[in-house]
Structures are given as structure tokens and as C-alpha cells.
Design an enzyme around this catalytic site. Structure first.
Site: not given
Ligand code: PLP
Length: 378
Positions: A70-71, A150, A198, A236, A328
């Protein structure tokens, strides 16, 4: 008994996903860029995974680009808007994940974009009229609004936001990391240019995700090197990740209605038991409102336990894994709770559920919590 109620942080890998991945760890080890059979069969599997995902989301395969999660997808959407679409103004919310907020802050500090925040109320509801006014009074903008938060679970009406963006000619990115695999997304109907997903949030493997980029919208190349992912992302491919991601989404969509009902019941049970046994509890944002929040997330505001020390440690010592805000932001006061003006002297616990949780686990968790508060009161 070990209880896992931190499914917004990550989820347990599904057994069906595990089975789908293993041949790509053992048998199909070719490099998909190689032109021989070993390579071709893996390349075919990657394209099959892309087609599966596109099909489930009502998108076309060329609109799906695999990322490390996701990031990276959030970063790519934002950086592409600035680099390829000359965006100089971004409208967002104070509740976004740091993958969005920190990226925007860097751009702002470099003088590349101006940032505006949509007004919100103390439940975290967005003022859509304010969004419209911000769009009306500025040049072409990017709007970046997450589908669901989240930490507190608030769901944003991205259909409506998409329509507002359409009427004002804005680009729209939605971080759908917390809703992908939990709600159906029909990207032929949703007016969005980018979304981020993600796999590990819906029982897939960690370190893989994708960005959806609408046909005709340019993406900027994040990694330079080989010509993988149509030259958009060199390196890759994470083959087992990609296979697992597609399988996880397929399994999630297959059982989505049944799981939504089941998990919502667990959440309702948790709300009722907490109210019954703790009493002095309330729920942050729209967390306890079924149609305005993720059915997988409940953010509870609990009394300060003074003498008992850290509530999260207490849960941990009792083999219950929960989180304070988001995984996080451990150790710092949550920007989301601050933005809704939550009472930070109380204890916030985020319970987040999955199809693997049971009613017994919910009961046990609340009993443990209740025992702690009773001991303090005695
Ligand atoms: N966006 C949201 C709303 C999330 O909850 C998260 C992960 O906690 C992310 C982005 C980041 O995703 P990833 O851990 O796959 O980089």
C-alpha cells in the site's frame, strides 16, 4: 489461548492462498523476463493474476500495476500526479495513513505542492461542501481521500467524492488498503484515477500490493532499471506475492457477504459486551455505527486505568494482541485521534477482527478487561 484482534495491522495468511503460492516457491522458479519455458510459464501466471484482479474489480488488466504494498501504491499515485499531471495543489484529510500524509508533507516542504485539508467534525465526517469549495477556488487539484480509516474505521463516501472531483475536473486518489477484499469495488462505476491496495490486509502475503491507474492516466516510473510492469516498475517481480495477492482477492470476493455478516456480528458483540461490562466506554469516530464504519475495526475509548500501567501490555500479557492506534504509529499519540479531538488521557484500544475470530475470543477479551477494571476498583 492466543487471541489475535489486530487485523487492521495485518491478517493471517489464508490456507488456500498458501497452497496457491507454494508451487511458485518450489516448482515455477523461472524469471518471468526470460524467454524460455521456465520464464514464460511464470510470466503467464503473473498475467493471469493481473487478469483475475482486474476482473474482480471491473477494471482492465493494464490498469493494475503490482507494487510492494500500500505504501508504494500511495506514493506512486501522489508522485505521478505531481510529475506527470502538473498537480500543484493537493486536497486531503488529516486522517490519511502516513503513506499519504508523509509523502504530501515532503512535497509541500520542497515547495512542489500546496496542501489543503477538508474540514471535518468531531466524529471525523468530511465536509463535502468544503471539498467542493476548495476545488472551485483553485487550479487543477489532486484529491487524496482514503476509503476507510485504519484507526477509527470511518468509511468515507468515495462515490460522492468521486462525483465532486469529476464535476470540478480534479484527479482523485483513494487509499483503499483497508477496504480491498472487504467490500466490493466496481471501478467501472467509481470515478477515481488511482487506488492503492495491499494483500496482507485481506489474508494475502506481506510485501505485495497494487496500484490501479485508470486507462489514459499516466503513471510516473518509480523504480528505474528493467522493463517489468510495462517499464513502470523495474525489478524482478515478487512472483509468489503476486500469485498470493490474486488468490487472496479471489477468496475474499467469493465469501465476502458471508464474512461481512459474520464479522459485523463479532463487532456488535464486542460493542455490547464492552458497554455491559465496562460501562464507561465510548467509541471513537463513527466506529460503532454499522453503516459508517469498517466492520473489521472498533476503536474503543476506555477509562484511564491509572495504577494498572499500560493497557496494551496487560492485553499482551494475557495473550491478546490488540493495538492502541495503528501499528505504524506505536509509541506516538495518534494523528487520527488528535484530529478528531479525542480525549487522549483515556485509553484507546483498536480491536480489529477477521473471519478467523470467534465469539468466545470476544467474550474472553472483554472478561479479561473487566477483571482488570474490577481489580482496580476493589
Ligand atoms: N494505507 C492504509 C490505510 C493502511 O492501513 C496501511 C497499512 O497499515 C497502508 C496504507 C500501508 O500499506 P503497506 O503496509 O502494505 O505498505
Amino acid at each position: 489461548m492466543r487471541i489475535y484482534l489486530d487485523n487492521a495491522a495485518t491478517t493471517q495468511l489464508d490456507n488456500e492462498v498458501f497452497k496457491a503460492i507454494t508451487p511458485y516457491l518450489l516448482e515455477y522458479y523461472g524469471n518471468p523476463s526470460s524467454h524460455h519455458e521456465h520464464g514464460r510459464e511464470v510470466k503467464q501466471a503473473i498475467e493471469g493474476a493481473r487478469a483475475t484482479i482486474a476482473d474482480l474489480l471491473n477494471a482492465s488488466p493494464n490498469e493494475i500495476v503490482f507494487t510492494s504494498g500500500g505504501t508504494e501504491a500511495d506514493n506512486t499515485a501522489i508522485l505521478s500526479s505531481v510529475r506527470c499531471h502538473q498537480i500543484k495543489h493537493v486536497i486531503t484529510t488529516p486522517f490519511e495513513h502516513h503513506a499519504v500524509l508523509h509523502t504530501l508533507e515532503v512535497l509541500k516542504n520542497n515547495g512542489e505542492v500546496k496542501l489543503s485539508f477538508i474540514n471535518t467534525d468531531s466524529h471525523g465526517n468530511l465536509d463535502i461542501n468544503h471539498l467542493d469549495a476548495l476545488l472551485r477556488s483553485s487550479s487543477r487539484s489532486l484529491v487524496s481521500v482514503m476509503h476507510a480509516n485504519n484507526e477509527i474505521g470511518n468509511l468515507n463516501n468515495i462515490d460522492l467524492i468521486g462525483q465532486v472531483c469529476k464535476s470540478r475536473g480534479a484527479l482523485f486518489h483513494s487509499d483503499t488498503v483497508q477496504t480491498m477484499g472487504h467490500y466490493r469495488h466496481d471501478l467501472s462505476k467509481l470515478y477515481t484515477h488511482f487506488i492503492a491496495a495491499s494483500a496482507h490486509k485481506f489474508h494475502g502475503p506481506k510485501g505485495v500490493g497494487f496500484i490501479y491507474c485508470r486507462d489514459g492516466v499516466q503513471l510516473s516510473q518509480l523504480l528505474h532499471g528493467g522493463s517489468q510492469e510495462r517499464k513502470l516498475r523495474a525489478g524482478t517481480e515478487n512472483i509468489y506475492g503476486i500469485i498470493g495477492l490474486a488468490k487472496a482477492l479471489e477468496v475474499a470476493y467469493r465469501d465476502i457477504d458471508e464474512h461481512q455478516v459474520y464479522i459485523q456480528k463479532l463487532k456488535n458483540r464486542m460493542i455490547a459486551k464492552l458497554q455491559e461490562q465496562i460501562g464507561d466506554v465510548y467509541f471513537n469516530g463513527n466506529s460503532a455505527i454499522a453503516d459508517k464504519s469498517l466492520y473489521t475495526v472498533l476503536s474503543a475509548s476506555l477509562p484511564d486505568n491509572h495504577v494498572a500501567g499500560d493497557l496494551l501490555t496487560y492485553f499482551d500479557q494475557n495473550n491478546i494482541s490488540v493495538s492502541g492506534g495503528s501499528a505504524c504509529s506505536t509509541g506516538t499519540a495518534s494523528h487520527v485521534l488528535k484530529a478528531i479531538g479525542a480525549n487522549l488521557s483515556r485509553n484507546t484500544v483498536r480491536f480489529s477482527f477477521s473471519k478467523f475470530n470467534t465469539a468466545e475470543e470476544i467474550d474472553y477479551t472483554v472478561e479479561k478487561l473487566s477483571a482488570l477494571y474490577k481489580a482496580i476498583a476493589a
